[in-house]
Structure formats: structure tokens, C-alpha cells
Design a protein around this motif. Sequence first.
Motif, PDB file in Angstrom:
ATOM      1  N   LYS A 526       0.829  -1.198   0.000  1.00 32.18           N
ATOM      2  CA  LYS A 526       0.000   0.000   0.000  1.00 32.18           C
ATOM      3  C   LYS A 526       0.874   1.264   0.000  1.00 32.18           C
ATOM      4  O   LYS A 526       0.560   2.253  -0.667  1.00 32.18           O
ATOM      5  CB  LYS A 526      -0.931  -0.009   1.199  1.00 32.18           C
ATOM      6  N   SER A 527       1.976   1.231   0.748  1.00 29.96           N
ATOM      7  CA  SER A 527       2.901   2.369   0.753  1.00 29.96           C
ATOM      8  C   SER A 527       3.500   2.571  -0.622  1.00 29.96           C
ATOM      9  O   SER A 527       3.675   3.707  -1.084  1.00 29.96           O
ATOM     10  CB  SER A 527       4.015   2.133   1.787  1.00 29.96           C
ATOM     11  N   GLN A 528       3.827   1.471  -1.294  1.00 28.85           N
ATOM     12  CA  GLN A 528       4.373   1.577  -2.648  1.00 28.85           C
ATOM     13  C   GLN A 528       3.358   2.228  -3.583  1.00 28.85           C
ATOM     14  O   GLN A 528       3.708   3.061  -4.427  1.00 28.85           O
ATOM     15  CB  GLN A 528       4.752   0.185  -3.161  1.00 28.85           C
ATOM     16  N   SER A 529       2.093   1.836  -3.446  1.00 33.24           N
ATOM     17  CA  SER A 529       1.061   2.402  -4.309  1.00 33.24           C
ATOM     18  C   SER A 529       0.980   3.922  -4.147  1.00 33.24           C
ATOM     19  O   SER A 529       0.886   4.669  -5.135  1.00 33.24           O
ATOM     20  CB  SER A 529      -0.300   1.768  -3.981  1.00 33.24           C
ATOM     21  N   THR A 530       1.032   4.392  -2.888  1.00 31.45           N
ATOM     22  CA  THR A 530       0.990   5.830  -2.634  1.00 31.45           C
ATOM     23  C   THR A 530       2.212   6.515  -3.242  1.00 31.45           C
ATOM     24  O   THR A 530       2.113   7.604  -3.849  1.00 31.45           O
ATOM     25  CB  THR A 530       0.940   6.083  -1.115  1.00 31.45           C
ATOM     26  N   ARG A 531       3.386   5.875  -3.081  1.00 29.91           N
ATOM     27  CA  ARG A 531       4.625   6.468  -3.600  1.00 29.91           C
ATOM     28  C   ARG A 531       4.590   6.549  -5.123  1.00 29.91           C
ATOM     29  O   ARG A 531       4.948   7.589  -5.717  1.00 29.91           O
ATOM     30  CB  ARG A 531       5.819   5.626  -3.133  1.00 29.91           C
ATOM     31  N   LEU A 532       4.151   5.472  -5.794  1.00 27.32           N
ATOM     32  CA  LEU A 532       4.156   5.452  -7.247  1.00 27.32           C
ATOM     33  C   LEU A 532       3.130   6.414  -7.832  1.00 27.32           C
ATOM     34  O   LEU A 532       3.348   7.009  -8.892  1.00 27.32           O
ATOM     35  CB  LEU A 532       3.901   4.026  -7.760  1.00 27.32           C
ATOM     36  N   ARG A 533       1.995   6.557  -7.154  1.00 32.79           N
ATOM     37  CA  ARG A 533       0.989   7.497  -7.625  1.00 32.79           C
ATOM     38  C   ARG A 533       1.495   8.940  -7.578  1.00 32.79           C
ATOM     39  O   ARG A 533       1.038   9.811  -8.332  1.00 32.79           O
ATOM     40  CB  ARG A 533      -0.281   7.376  -6.770  1.00 32.79           C
ATOM     41  N   GLY A 534       2.472   9.196  -6.706  1.00 29.13           N
ATOM     42  CA  GLY A 534       2.994  10.552  -6.560  1.00 29.13           C
ATOM     43  C   GLY A 534       4.146  10.879  -7.486  1.00 29.13           C
ATOM     44  O   GLY A 534       4.711  11.976  -7.413  1.00 29.13           O
ATOM     45  N   LEU A 535       4.532   9.952  -8.368  1.00 29.00           N
ATOM     46  CA  LEU A 535       5.669  10.193  -9.252  1.00 29.00           C
ATOM     47  C   LEU A 535       5.349  11.210 -10.353  1.00 29.00           C
ATOM     48  O   LEU A 535       6.258  11.848 -10.895  1.00 29.00           O
ATOM     49  CB  LEU A 535       6.105   8.872  -9.914  1.00 29.00           C
ATOM     50  N   GLY A 536       4.105  11.315 -10.724  1.00 23.26           N
ATOM     51  CA  GLY A 536       3.739  12.244 -11.795  1.00 23.26           C
ATOM     52  C   GLY A 536       3.884  11.663 -13.175  1.00 23.26           C
ATOM     53  O   GLY A 536       3.661  12.357 -14.170  1.00 23.26           O
ATOM     54  N   SER A 537       4.304  10.382 -13.283  1.00 21.42           N
ATOM     55  CA  SER A 537       4.438   9.721 -14.580  1.00 21.42           C
ATOM     56  C   SER A 537       4.214   8.231 -14.371  1.00 21.42           C
ATOM     57  O   SER A 537       4.286   7.717 -13.246  1.00 21.42           O
ATOM     58  CB  SER A 537       5.821   9.961 -15.191  1.00 21.42           C
ATOM     59  N   ARG A 538       3.982   7.532 -15.473  1.00 19.91           N
ATOM     60  CA  ARG A 538       3.725   6.097 -15.365  1.00 19.91           C
ATOM     61  C   ARG A 538       4.992   5.378 -14.922  1.00 19.91           C
ATOM     62  O   ARG A 538       6.051   5.559 -15.513  1.00 19.91           O
ATOM     63  CB  ARG A 538       3.247   5.540 -16.702  1.00 19.91           C
ATOM     64  N   PRO A 539       4.916   4.562 -13.853  1.00 22.77           N
ATOM     65  CA  PRO A 539       6.110   3.851 -13.382  1.00 22.77           C
ATOM     66  C   PRO A 539       6.509   2.740 -14.350  1.00 22.77           C
ATOM     67  O   PRO A 539       5.690   2.229 -15.118  1.00 22.77           O
ATOM     68  CB  PRO A 539       5.668   3.275 -12.036  1.00 22.77           C
ATOM     69  N   THR A 540       7.781   2.370 -14.310  1.00 19.66           N
ATOM     70  CA  THR A 540       8.269   1.270 -15.135  1.00 19.66           C
ATOM     71  C   THR A 540       7.857  -0.064 -14.532  1.00 19.66           C
ATOM     72  O   THR A 540       7.363  -0.137 -13.401  1.00 19.66           O
ATOM     73  CB  THR A 540       9.799   1.319 -15.234  1.00 19.66           C
TER      74      THR A 540
END
Length: 560
Positions: A526-540
Motif C-alpha cells: 500500500k505504501s508503494q502504491s501511494t509512492r508510485l501514484r505521486g511520481l507524476g508519470s507512469r512507473p516502469t
Amino acid sequence: MTRTLLVAPGQRGALPTIRDAIDNSDGDTVISIAPGEYAEELVLERRNIVLKARDPGTVTLLPPSGDQPTLTLTGGSLELHGLAVKCVDHPAIRVSGGKLKLTDVEASSSFAAVIMVGDGGSLDLRTSKILGGQYGIIVEDADGVVDTCEIRDIADDAVILRLGAQVALRNLTIAGCGFRGVYMYQAGTSSVERCDISQTGDAGIAVADQTSPSIVECWVHDTQGVGITVGRGCGGVIEDCRVENTADPGVQIAEGARTEIREGASRAGKAAVGATVARSNQQDLAQVDKLLADLDNMVGLDGVKDEVRALIDEIQVNEWRRSEGLSVDAVSNHLVFAGAPGTGKTTVARIYGGLLKALGILPNGNFKEVSRRDLVGQYIGHTAEKAASAFDEARGGVMFIDEAYTLARSSGSGADFGQEAIDTLVKLMEDHRDEVAVIVAGYTKEMVDFLDTNPGLASRFAKTLTFENYSPEQLVKISQFVAKSADYVLGADVEIALLEWFGQIDRDANFGNAREARKLLERMRKSQSTRLRGLGSRPTRDDLRTLTLEDLLHAISGAS
């Protein structure tokens, strides 16, 4: 050409009832039945029908009312595979002049014979169970074979062969009958071979009125009457049988009978007989090796693994001894699993059940997990009924009672229904020890107290297996496994941080072991999901798979 019809209520393209399928049958027909209970009037006349459960053990046939048998066959042929057939005031199955074949069927009737075959018909019954009924099986003026079946809890006679019957009874287990196990009169040269007959209210086997049977390699024991009785004018042979703990004399031959006894009728040390033993010859050693490999692949639990292997080794050697005709002591398959939550008790119980099935000790290896609420009722008499019902559903496999010690705790209502459940289970475990492996699990200290609640409880269990808490290193391995199974990987320094975290957690009574690892991984995800959503771009793809130290620290801070 054989036609197959599907019965599945509510499914498009299928027939809604078995009766509809029978009416649509033409010639030889196989009717595949979806799971469920079917209360229908099933009367077949001169039809050739096969009724088959799509998923064995999931289909029950019932009569639509109390004034008729569940299944009636007149002429033709009927085969049943993997079904349950129940009735109350009439036979579950009645055959007149037809051919009846049953495989892996469970049949019962409360106040009538379970199966009746007559008028020149025939019976082929294999690997099935007859449970309850006024009588078990009645065959009159018909022939047949009954092989590798169990007949239990019958109010009167378990099997009656009479008036022209010619039947071979082989590898049967007959127990818990109010009168006789097998009663034959005017039954020609019928035979009883390698059968285990016990707990009858009168004779184990009774032969009367011009019957000349072959009674071979049977074990008749623990009967209220004599083991085997033969009436005047009867013949046949009693060969190589064991008769133990019966009324005197063990074998009673009336004056004027011509029966020959060979090799004595009370010979110890013979190979075991009956339905369970007949099935036990079918071992899947490849599956045994696979399950033991699965056990070895579990993290930690070295002591538990050694104990399970020792139990399996003993079972295998006993089977080898039986095959050579050597005596084998009775061995209980019931176990106590003691230890904290999350230490793999349920997983090991499932593997153990699979091993018993693969070795031929249990018929199906099914796994039924129950708790106090599944066993304890709300009023007097309800608990025994619930406990017996749950036990019956577990027959053939493993009954796993988690937090079993809660049965010994009073609900506070004044009536100790938990104790009633324990007392009921103690009796069932002894009466059906070859049919179910009961595993009780819970905290170590509480399980010691639980075993003291009934004088016979501790003796029912073969061994106590102690499940130790996982070490920090083992919890890290479990975390890696959980992450990998969900298609995640642990990033740099995460394993070191996990080791430090697991090393400082309080290991009190609420410590969940592997559950702690799983819950922590879920919070990291769940923490990863929050972090990736905050990147501003699609994660690899690598971003999506990797759980980082940042995710762990965020998950830990949220848990503290």
C-alpha cells in the motif's frame, strides 16, 4: 451411441431437473449432474441410465415426499457414480428385476432398508458407504457383488441375503449394528471374504436354512453374540478366519450342519481386512514424495518436519507388514499441534492429510477446518448433533480444530456445551479412527489444559507436534517468499531492515509469526502504491515490482 445430458438448474443450455433428463433420454444415456440437492420422483422402468456427479461428493438425491423410495428401478439398468442418496421412511434405492451398479456412493435411510434388490435383479456395489437405516442391504432372489464398502450404524441387520440370493461380499467393514452383521438364509453358496465385522448386537455372521457359504479370511470381533453361527442343515466352509472378543463359543456350529472349518477360527497375526485395508493397497508414492518435498520447502519447523516424516515412515512400514501377513498394532492418526499463531500449523495439517490419502490410509484427504462455533450448540442436545454433523462431513479426510482449547471454556450461560462437544468427539474419534484424522491446534499451554478436560482425550492422539516461533532470519525468508509469490521483489537494504525490525518486535501472546510478515508486506504494498501514484508519470515495470526501504519505513511508521 451413448448420449450425455447435463443437469444444472439455472444454467443456460442445461436441463433443470434429473427427471427432465430421464424423460429426454433415448437408449443408453449418461446424465451429468451439477452440485446441489435434488428432491425428485425418480422411477425408472426399462431404461439404461447412468447418473454421475459432475463433481464427486457434491450431489444429493432426496425423495420429494416421505411416501416413496428415492430411486426405484424396474428392469433396465442404473449406474450411480459419486452421489449421495438419502431417504427416511422407505429404501433409498429399490430394484425389481433391474441391474444396479454403484461406485463411490453414500446411501442412507432412517427407518427402512437402505438398498433393496429383488425379483431376479442384480447388484454391483463398490467403494461405497451405507450409513444408517433399519437394514443396510437386502438382496432376495437376485445376485451380485458388494466389494470394498462400509456399512455402519444400522438399527437391525447390516446385510440380509435370502430366498435365492447369490451374492459375494468382499472387503467390507461392517460396524455398529443393532442385530447381526450378515444374515443368510436360503442364500445358496454366497460368500463372505476378507470382511471386518464388529460391534453387532447379536452374531457377527449368521447362516441358516440350507445355505452353504464360503466364509474366508474374515475378522469378526467385539460382538454381543457369537462370532459366527451356522444352523442345522447348512454347509459351506469357514476358512482362515479370526474370531475375537465375542460371546462363547466364538464359532457355533449346530448339530446336523455340514460346515467345514479349516485352519481354526481364532487365529491371530493375520493380515488386516475390511474396506479401509482394501483401499490402502492403492498408494501413490510419487505424491508422497511431492508432499514431503513441499513440507521440506517450508521455512523452519525442523522438529515438526522430522516428526511428520517419522509418522509417515511408521505408516509405510506397517503397510509393508500387513502385506506380508504380519501383525500390526493399532495406530492413531490423530495429532495435537501446539504453538503460537502463524507458525504453519494449518499448512502442515493439509500436507499431512494429503500424505495419508497418498498412502491409502484415508479415502480422500479432504480438509475441513472447524472452530468452537461449528461444534457447540445453543441448547441441550444441539451440540452433540452439530459435532457429529461436522465430524461426518470430515470423514475420509482431516478435521482440523483450530483454537481447540476454546471448547473447554464456558460460554458464561451456565450450560457447559463445550464440554459436551469434547465428549462427543472423544467417542467419534475412537469409533471412526480409521476414517478421519483429527488435528487439534492452539497455544501450547492452553492445549495441555485442553487435553485434561476428558479422561480419554489425550489417549486418542498419537503425538503432540510443537511449532516454535520463527526466528527473525526465518521471518525474512518468509517475507521474501510472500513477495515473490505476489510478483514483487525486495529492494536494496530491505532485507537488512526487515531483519532488524523482526528482531525487535515484542513476542508476546499476540505475536503472529508468519502473519506478521504477511501483514507487513501488505502495508508495504500500500505504501508503494501511494509512492508510485505521486511520481507524476507512469512507473516502469521494475518500479511496479520493487518494494523499497522507503515503503518499509512508511509501513512500519504506520503500524507503530
